[in-house]
Design a protein around this motif. Structure first.
Motif, PDB file in Angstrom:
ATOM      1  N   SER A 414     -16.784   3.959  -1.677  1.00 31.61           N
ATOM      2  CA  SER A 414     -15.547   4.488  -2.232  1.00 31.61           C
ATOM      3  C   SER A 414     -15.708   5.990  -2.408  1.00 31.61           C
ATOM      4  CB  SER A 414     -15.239   3.821  -3.578  1.00 31.61           C
ATOM      5  OG  SER A 414     -14.086   4.378  -4.173  1.00 31.61           O
ATOM      6  N   ASP A 415     -14.625   6.729  -2.206  1.00 32.35           N
ATOM      7  CA  ASP A 415     -14.726   8.198  -2.237  1.00 32.35           C
ATOM      8  C   ASP A 415     -13.731   8.827  -3.204  1.00 32.35           C
ATOM      9  OD1 ASP A 415     -12.434   7.625  -0.846  1.00 32.35           O
ATOM     10  OD2 ASP A 415     -12.800   9.035   0.787  1.00 32.35           O
ATOM     11  N   THR A 416     -13.406   8.122  -4.275  1.00 33.29           N
ATOM     12  CA  THR A 416     -12.516   8.726  -5.257  1.00 33.29           C
ATOM     13  C   THR A 416     -13.216   9.919  -5.908  1.00 33.29           C
ATOM     14  OG1 THR A 416     -13.319   7.407  -7.120  1.00 33.29           O
ATOM     15  CG2 THR A 416     -11.576   6.437  -5.746  1.00 33.29           C
ATOM     16  N   PRO A 417     -12.460  10.865  -6.446  1.00 38.05           N
ATOM     17  CA  PRO A 417     -13.094  11.991  -7.155  1.00 38.05           C
ATOM     18  C   PRO A 417     -14.037  11.523  -8.262  1.00 38.05           C
ATOM     19  CG  PRO A 417     -10.789  12.487  -6.761  1.00 38.05           C
ATOM     20  CD  PRO A 417     -10.995  11.055  -6.338  1.00 38.05           C
ATOM     21  N   ALA A 418     -13.692  10.425  -8.926  1.00 35.87           N
ATOM     22  CA  ALA A 418     -14.564   9.909  -9.983  1.00 35.87           C
ATOM     23  C   ALA A 418     -15.892   9.431  -9.405  1.00 35.87           C
ATOM     24  CB  ALA A 418     -13.871   8.768 -10.722  1.00 35.87           C
ATOM     25  N   ASP A 419     -15.850   8.794  -8.226  1.00 32.20           N
ATOM     26  CA  ASP A 419     -17.087   8.354  -7.584  1.00 32.20           C
ATOM     27  C   ASP A 419     -17.990   9.533  -7.256  1.00 32.20           C
ATOM     28  OD1 ASP A 419     -16.562   5.598  -7.551  1.00 32.20           O
ATOM     29  OD2 ASP A 419     -15.373   5.777  -5.730  1.00 32.20           O
ATOM     30  N   VAL A 420     -17.389  10.576  -6.690  1.00 33.17           N
ATOM     31  CA  VAL A 420     -18.189  11.745  -6.306  1.00 33.17           C
ATOM     32  C   VAL A 420     -18.755  12.423  -7.546  1.00 33.17           C
ATOM     33  CG1 VAL A 420     -18.169  13.954  -5.089  1.00 33.17           C
ATOM     34  CG2 VAL A 420     -16.825  12.033  -4.210  1.00 33.17           C
ATOM     35  N   ALA A 421     -17.952  12.547  -8.577  1.00 34.10           N
ATOM     36  CA  ALA A 421     -18.434  13.169  -9.804  1.00 34.10           C
ATOM     37  C   ALA A 421     -19.583  12.370 -10.409  1.00 34.10           C
ATOM     38  CB  ALA A 421     -17.292  13.299 -10.807  1.00 34.10           C
ATOM     39  N   THR A 422     -19.527  11.041 -10.288  1.00 33.26           N
ATOM     40  CA  THR A 422     -20.580  10.188 -10.834  1.00 33.26           C
ATOM     41  C   THR A 422     -21.909  10.400 -10.122  1.00 33.26           C
ATOM     42  OG1 THR A 422     -18.940   8.507 -11.418  1.00 33.26           O
ATOM     43  CG2 THR A 422     -21.211   7.790 -11.321  1.00 33.26           C
ATOM     44  N   ALA A 423     -21.860  10.880  -8.904  1.00 38.70           N
ATOM     45  CA  ALA A 423     -23.084  11.063  -8.126  1.00 38.70           C
ATOM     46  C   ALA A 423     -23.929  12.219  -8.627  1.00 38.70           C
ATOM     47  CB  ALA A 423     -22.730  11.277  -6.650  1.00 38.70           C
ATOM     48  N   TYR A 424     -23.349  13.112  -9.436  1.00 42.68           N
ATOM     49  CA  TYR A 424     -24.047  14.328  -9.825  1.00 42.68           C
ATOM     50  C   TYR A 424     -23.884  14.599 -11.319  1.00 42.68           C
ATOM     51  CZ  TYR A 424     -23.476  14.947  -4.798  1.00 42.68           C
ATOM     52  OH  TYR A 424     -23.474  14.752  -3.449  1.00 42.68           O
ATOM     53  N   PRO A 425     -24.942  15.079 -11.972  1.00 42.31           N
ATOM     54  CA  PRO A 425     -24.755  15.593 -13.331  1.00 42.31           C
ATOM     55  C   PRO A 425     -23.786  16.771 -13.299  1.00 42.31           C
ATOM     56  CG  PRO A 425     -27.085  15.330 -12.810  1.00 42.31           C
ATOM     57  CD  PRO A 425     -26.330  15.153 -11.527  1.00 42.31           C
ATOM     58  N   PRO A 426     -23.090  17.067 -14.390  1.00 43.27           N
ATOM     59  CA  PRO A 426     -22.081  18.140 -14.389  1.00 43.27           C
ATOM     60  C   PRO A 426     -22.616  19.491 -13.890  1.00 43.27           C
ATOM     61  CG  PRO A 426     -21.872  16.827 -16.369  1.00 43.27           C
ATOM     62  CD  PRO A 426     -23.098  16.328 -15.675  1.00 43.27           C
ATOM     63  N   GLN A 427     -23.822  19.866 -14.291  1.00 46.51           N
ATOM     64  CA  GLN A 427     -24.360  21.149 -13.855  1.00 46.51           C
ATOM     65  C   GLN A 427     -24.604  21.159 -12.354  1.00 46.51           C
ATOM     66  OE1 GLN A 427     -27.965  22.293 -15.859  1.00 46.51           O
ATOM     67  NE2 GLN A 427     -28.017  24.331 -14.936  1.00 46.51           N
ATOM     68  N   THR A 428     -25.096  20.044 -11.824  1.00 41.41           N
ATOM     69  CA  THR A 428     -25.312  19.943 -10.377  1.00 41.41           C
ATOM     70  C   THR A 428     -23.988  20.016  -9.635  1.00 41.41           C
ATOM     71  OG1 THR A 428     -27.278  18.579 -10.730  1.00 41.41           O
ATOM     72  CG2 THR A 428     -26.278  18.502  -8.550  1.00 41.41           C
ATOM     73  N   TYR A 429     -22.985  19.306 -10.125  1.00 39.61           N
ATOM     74  CA  TYR A 429     -21.675  19.320  -9.478  1.00 39.61           C
ATOM     75  C   TYR A 429     -21.101  20.732  -9.468  1.00 39.61           C
ATOM     76  CZ  TYR A 429     -16.991  17.853  -8.115  1.00 39.61           C
ATOM     77  OH  TYR A 429     -15.805  17.702  -7.435  1.00 39.61           O
ATOM     78  N   ALA A 430     -21.260  21.471 -10.560  1.00 40.90           N
ATOM     79  CA  ALA A 430     -20.739  22.837 -10.622  1.00 40.90           C
ATOM     80  C   ALA A 430     -21.425  23.732  -9.593  1.00 40.90           C
ATOM     81  CB  ALA A 430     -20.927  23.407 -12.029  1.00 40.90           C
ATOM     82  N   ARG A 431     -22.741  23.565  -9.420  1.00 42.78           N
ATOM     83  CA  ARG A 431     -23.454  24.347  -8.403  1.00 42.78           C
ATOM     84  C   ARG A 431     -22.964  23.995  -7.003  1.00 42.78           C
ATOM     85  NH1 ARG A 431     -29.870  24.249  -9.051  1.00 42.78           N
ATOM     86  NH2 ARG A 431     -29.628  25.616  -7.194  1.00 42.78           N
ATOM     87  N   LEU A 432     -22.715  22.710  -6.758  1.00 36.10           N
ATOM     88  CA  LEU A 432     -22.214  22.284  -5.448  1.00 36.10           C
ATOM     89  C   LEU A 432     -20.826  22.857  -5.180  1.00 36.10           C
ATOM     90  CD1 LEU A 432     -23.407  18.576  -5.492  1.00 36.10           C
ATOM     91  CD2 LEU A 432     -24.180  20.351  -3.906  1.00 36.10           C
ATOM     92  N   ALA A 433     -19.951  22.838  -6.183  1.00 32.12           N
ATOM     93  CA  ALA A 433     -18.605  23.394  -6.007  1.00 32.12           C
ATOM     94  C   ALA A 433     -18.659  24.889  -5.736  1.00 32.12           C
ATOM     95  CB  ALA A 433     -17.755  23.100  -7.246  1.00 32.12           C
TER      96      ALA A 433
END
Length: 456
Positions: A414-433
């Motif tokens: 599944s590729d919902t935004p919630a799924d993708v966000a769950t894959a990364y801690p918030p700090q990691t997600y911010a670096r990826l963005a």
């Protein structure tokens, strides 16, 4: 739309090499069909070099075409194809090359290290067959036909994960074609933010055309499957968990609980890979034969290159897949996993730890290094299944998911935004963005498990 101008470009107008397949061309149907999806793209482009990749990316943007990038085509989402867009198929970029010592280590700081350059369109079976005569291997996936590109960008969990970690943990460099057509060499010292991001951040940042990995000496391995009487799955899970907590890192294993399906009865199996000295299997593999009543045992000594399986798509229907990386396989987690199995879904528990867990969480975009195990749920539904059918099939899964601290994107269906966000801690997600904003601000590479640029 004939797309003849791109055909001319790739066939020689600008000296680029590659193939263009239109819907009536031989080979189009195979290229437009992936392991889990069938598409009807306007065209398929198969470049033979990085310049051809860049040309296809520019063309897709000029024409406003959705862009799918295909490595092996085994992604659960089917994002390697599309309807009406352009499929960038890396099938011709499939070479595997051991680098000369001076190229791999010009300063002679690691004289015993062997680097191998692998094109992103190669499959893992080809990689292992190439390395085998040299006594070398790479920690990779489970299946020979899976593409190097997609599996590596998601992290790369395989049969040496406890001994050697993830595929990305052995990555030294990658050549990446970005949305603006540049070909960048990403390393720890050059474009370091990009190098960090592609190690677990998926295909969000460009098209990787080749990887430089450190290959490892891999001896003969003990590999195979133990099949148990399946009448007490809870006891099997607990006994397997207890053994893997004390087993050496040379042993990686999975425990699969399968419901009755495709005419076969329910089953419980442990598949294992032990890669170390000759005495170890007696201490490490032997106890697994005592955790339940063994009905079949095909564990044997074999070459590492031969352990990768040949994947066969289940006959008809659709696959629903979810997974969770759990820090501890405690009693509540195990009970929830068994409940998923008893609800009619295949449930697979995979041991982690060891080398996988010794990499700092912030070192790569794959951040959940504290996981003891990964739990995967797979449900097979008919093609005409409704949303209600899907909800019913996954009804027991939330009790597992709530114990997880992340997901492994390569096994997430599944590729919902919630799924993708769950894959990364918030700090990691911010670096990826932030990396996405720098290298793909227009979200050209937006299919699959997408991380939008920070400003969107």
């Amino acid at each position: 739309m004939t797309h003849q101008h791109l055909t001319n470009e790739l066939r020689g107008t600008n000296g680029l090499r590659g193939d263009v397949l239109l819907p009536d061309d031989d080979g189009y149907a195979d290229a437009a069909t992936t392991f889990f999806a069938s598409g009807k793209p306007a065209l398929v482009v198969r470049p033979r070099d990085a310049a051809g990749v860049a040309s296809a990316i520019r063309y897709a943007q000029r024409e406003g075409l959705a862009l799918s990038v295909r490595s092996g085509g085994h992604g659960l989402l089917g994002a390697a194809t599309n309807d009406g867009g352009l499929v960038l198929d890396l099938a011709h970029l499939d070479s595997v090359e051991l680098l000369a010592p001076d190229a791999a280590d010009p300063d002679n700081t690691h004289p015993d290290r062997t680097l191998v350059r692998v094109d992103a369109g190669a499959c893992w079976g080809h990689v292992m067959r190439t390395l085998d005569p040299h006594g070398l291997g790479l920690t990779a996936g489970d299946t020979a036909g899976v593409g190097v590109g997609g599996l590596t960008l998601g992290g790369g969990i395989g049969w040496l994960v406890r001994k050697h970690g993830l595929a990305i943990d052995h990555l030294m460099a990658a050549r990446v074609v970005t949305a603006d057509g540049r070909v960048l060499q990403a390393t720890a010292d050059a474009h370091a933010d990009l190098f960090w991001a592609i190690r677990g951040g998926g295909g969000n940042f460009g098209v990787v055309v080749s990887f430089d990995f450190v290959a490892e000496p891999v001896p003969l391995v003990h590999f195979g499957t133990l099949t148990y009487r399946a009448d007490d799955p809870a006891r099997l899970v607990a006994a397997w968990r207890d053994h893997m907590r004390t087993a050496p890192e040379s042993l990686t294993s999975t425990l699969a609980l399968m419901p009755p399906m495709f005419g076969a009865p329910a089953s419980a199996t442990v598949t294992l890979c032990y890669a170390d000295d000759a005495a170890g299997p007696l201490r490490s593999v032997g106890p697994l034969r005592a955790i339940g009543e063994v009905l079949a045992d095909d564990v044997r000594v074999m070459r590492y290159a031969d352990v990768l399986a040949t994947a066969h798509r289940p006959p008809g229907g659709r696959l629903l897949s979810r997974n969770a990386l759990v820090p501890r396989l405690d009693d509540d987690v195990m009970a929830a996993a068994v409940a998923v199995h008893r609800g009619g879904s295949a449930t697979v528990l995979r041991s982690l730890g060891g080398a996988f867990g010794r990499v700092p969480a912030e070192a790569t975009a794959f951040a959940h290094r504290d996981a003891e195990a990964m739990i995967v749920c797979a449900a097979f539904l008919p093609e005409d299944a409704t949303a209600a059918d899907e909800e019913t099939a996954l009804a027991a899964w939330p009790d597992v998911a709530r114990h997880g601290t992340g997901v492994y994107l390569n096994f997430q269906g599944s590729d919902t935004p919630a799924d993708v966000a769950t894959a990364y801690p918030p700090q990691t997600y911010a670096r990826l963005a932030a990396a996405k904003r720098r290298y793909d601000p227009g979200n050209v590479f937006g299919r699959g498990h997408n991380i939008p640029p920070a400003h969107i």
